[in-house]
Scaffold this motif. Structure first.
Motif, PDB file in Angstrom:
ATOM      1  N   LEU A  84      -2.795   5.710  40.988  1.00  0.00           N
ATOM      2  CA  LEU A  84      -2.661   6.822  39.831  1.00  0.00           C
ATOM      3  C   LEU A  84      -2.563   8.548  39.906  1.00  0.00           C
ATOM      4  N   GLY A  85      -3.224   8.860  41.218  1.00  0.00           N
ATOM      5  CA  GLY A  85      -3.059   9.975  42.423  1.00  0.00           C
ATOM      6  C   GLY A  85      -1.454  10.419  41.635  1.00  0.00           C
TER       7      GLY A  85
ATOM      8  N   ILE B 102      -0.218  10.528  32.897  1.00  0.00           N
ATOM      9  CA  ILE B 102      -2.132   9.699  32.619  1.00  0.00           C
ATOM     10  C   ILE B 102      -1.881  11.574  32.158  1.00  0.00           C
ATOM     11  N   TYR B 103      -1.617  12.756  32.036  1.00  0.00           N
ATOM     12  CA  TYR B 103      -2.619  14.192  32.171  1.00  0.00           C
ATOM     13  C   TYR B 103      -1.903  14.017  30.193  1.00  0.00           C
TER      14      TYR B 103
ATOM     15  N   ILE C 175      -6.199   5.634  30.208  1.00  0.00           N
ATOM     16  CA  ILE C 175      -5.045   6.073  31.509  1.00  0.00           C
ATOM     17  C   ILE C 175      -4.481   4.559  31.434  1.00  0.00           C
ATOM     18  N   MET C 176      -4.697   3.098  31.242  1.00  0.00           N
ATOM     19  CA  MET C 176      -3.410   1.956  31.696  1.00  0.00           C
ATOM     20  C   MET C 176      -2.533   2.684  29.787  1.00  0.00           C
ATOM     21  N   LEU C 177      -2.445   2.555  29.507  1.00  0.00           N
ATOM     22  CA  LEU C 177      -1.819   3.249  28.074  1.00  0.00           C
ATOM     23  C   LEU C 177      -1.124   4.813  28.872  1.00  0.00           C
TER      24      LEU C 177
ATOM     25  N   HIS D 228       4.702   5.496  30.445  1.00  0.00           N
ATOM     26  CA  HIS D 228       5.488   6.025  31.672  1.00  0.00           C
ATOM     27  C   HIS D 228       6.371   5.241  31.590  1.00  0.00           C
ATOM     28  N   ARG D 229       5.835   3.760  32.138  1.00  0.00           N
ATOM     29  CA  ARG D 229       6.364   2.703  32.682  1.00  0.00           C
ATOM     30  C   ARG D 229       7.800   2.908  31.642  1.00  0.00           C
TER      31      ARG D 229
END
Length: 353
Positions: free
Chosen positions: A265-266, A272-273, A311-313, A318-319
């Motif tokens: 995640l980092g 994510i942001y 976060i998962m969304l 992004h993917r």
């Protein structure tokens, strides 16, 4: 206990773990905030401010560590390599979020407007309350570049004064400028303290983590109970201790394979942001529209679930769209590429650092 692994030259795994911790806390903060607007944050609502000294100081400190080499570039290269993408995404996603919120029904039980058209005109004057961080980074890069030849002690001392004035609300704008004033010192300090931190990281042990985290938590409780947060230097000291706590926790988690997802995640903090508040405001609008009510014990479970879902969304989007120009990247590659005469090689990807 094994040492923290590295991801490559100059990029240790613990750095991404620390950023992962920070982005999780930022997403959780917004989940609590938006659910509280709908009256459904449960017991977590009053606890949300307790992490104010943790989330963004840690985020900006890690960003400063990764900025040390960039500020030695000529400003034109610095802008193209580290700033142009962030400014483009700030404009694009503030516009997208504002339009999205304008079409939604009220997300607050007070019925206040979600957004105004004026926010699109003033996005550089009154930064977005959701996306101000990616606007702050180019500004911080610029400040660091302008001061790069000053003695480090002078740079840190000046930004400490600014942080104290904003922390004690002796300077106050009622906008994200206040947060930028409080957190600039962590970005600047990290540029010069980064090498020292990197040398000390291998010596972190689990009992260091326990003692530092307990000390930080105890001071947060005491200062909150005694309402000392506006006393000069109190917020700055708490935030500095939070950065130490965050780094030591990150180092410890790096040594535990079960927490590798935090490192992952980092390395994806930017998408994510950008994305995470969209499902939150949509859910808040639905909850308010249907006047949903639930017991406090059940409502307390909602923010962590919404945090994980958002976060998962964001990661999934992004993917799916990372290769589409203009979504998570600039629409024209040359905006961030280096011309042939530049010694810095072109970069295709710019992380939120």
């Amino acid at each position: 206990m094994r040492a923290a692994p590295a991801l490559g030259p100059g990029r240790e795994a613990w750095i991404d773990v620390a950023k992962g911790i920070a982005i999780i806390l930022v997403v959780l903060y917004h989940a609590i905030m938006y659910l509280d607007e709908a009256g459904l944050a449960g017991a977590l609502a009053p606890l949300n401010p307790l992490f104010d000294t943790f989330r963004m100081p840690l985020f900006f400190f890690m960003s400063g560590i990764l900025a040390a080499s960039a500020i030695r570039l000529p400003y034109r290269q610095l802008f193209r390599k580290r700033m142009s993408l962030l400014l483009y995404l700030y404009i694009t996603w503030v516009t997208l979020q504002t339009l999205f919120m304008l079409v939604l029904p009220p997300i607050s039980t007070s019925g206040a407007p979600n957004a105004t058209w004026a926010s699109l005109v003033t996005l550089f004057v009154r930064p977005s309350s959701n996306l101000w961080f990616i606007y702050a980074l180019p500004l911080f890069f610029t400040v660091a570049w302008l001061m790069r030849r000053w003695p480090p002690l002078l740079q840190v001392s000046l930004t400490v004064v600014i942080a104290v004035l904003f922390g004690a609300q002796l300077l106050h704008t009622g906008s994200p400028w206040d947060k930028m004033g409080k957190y600039l010192v962590f970005f600047i300090a990290a540029i010069y303290l980064g090498p020292l931190v990197r040398r000390r990281v291998p010596f972190v042990r689990w009992w260091h983590v326990v003692l530092i985290c307990l000390g930080y938590a105890g001071l947060v409780v005491v200062t909150t109970k005694l309402t000392l947060t506006r006393v000069p230097f109190v917020l700055l000291v708490l935030s500095a201790l939070a950065v130490v706590a965050g780094i030591t926790v990150a180092v410890l988690l790096t040594r535990l394979p079960a927490f590798d997802f935090v490192r992952s995640l980092g390395s994806r903090t930017l998408p994510i942001y950008l994305v995470h508040t969209l499902p939150m405001v949509a859910l808040a609008a639905i909850l308010v529209a249907f006047d949903v009510r639930m017991p406090p014990a059940v409502a307390t479970l909602l923010p962590p679930l919404l945090c994980a879902g958002a976060i998962m969304l964001a990661v999934a989007l992004h993917r799916q769209f990372h290769a589409v120009p203009g979504v998570f990247t600039v629409p024209v590659k040359s905006w961030v590429g280096m011309p042939p005469r530049d010694v810095i090689a072109p970069t295709r990807k710019v992380n939120l650092t």
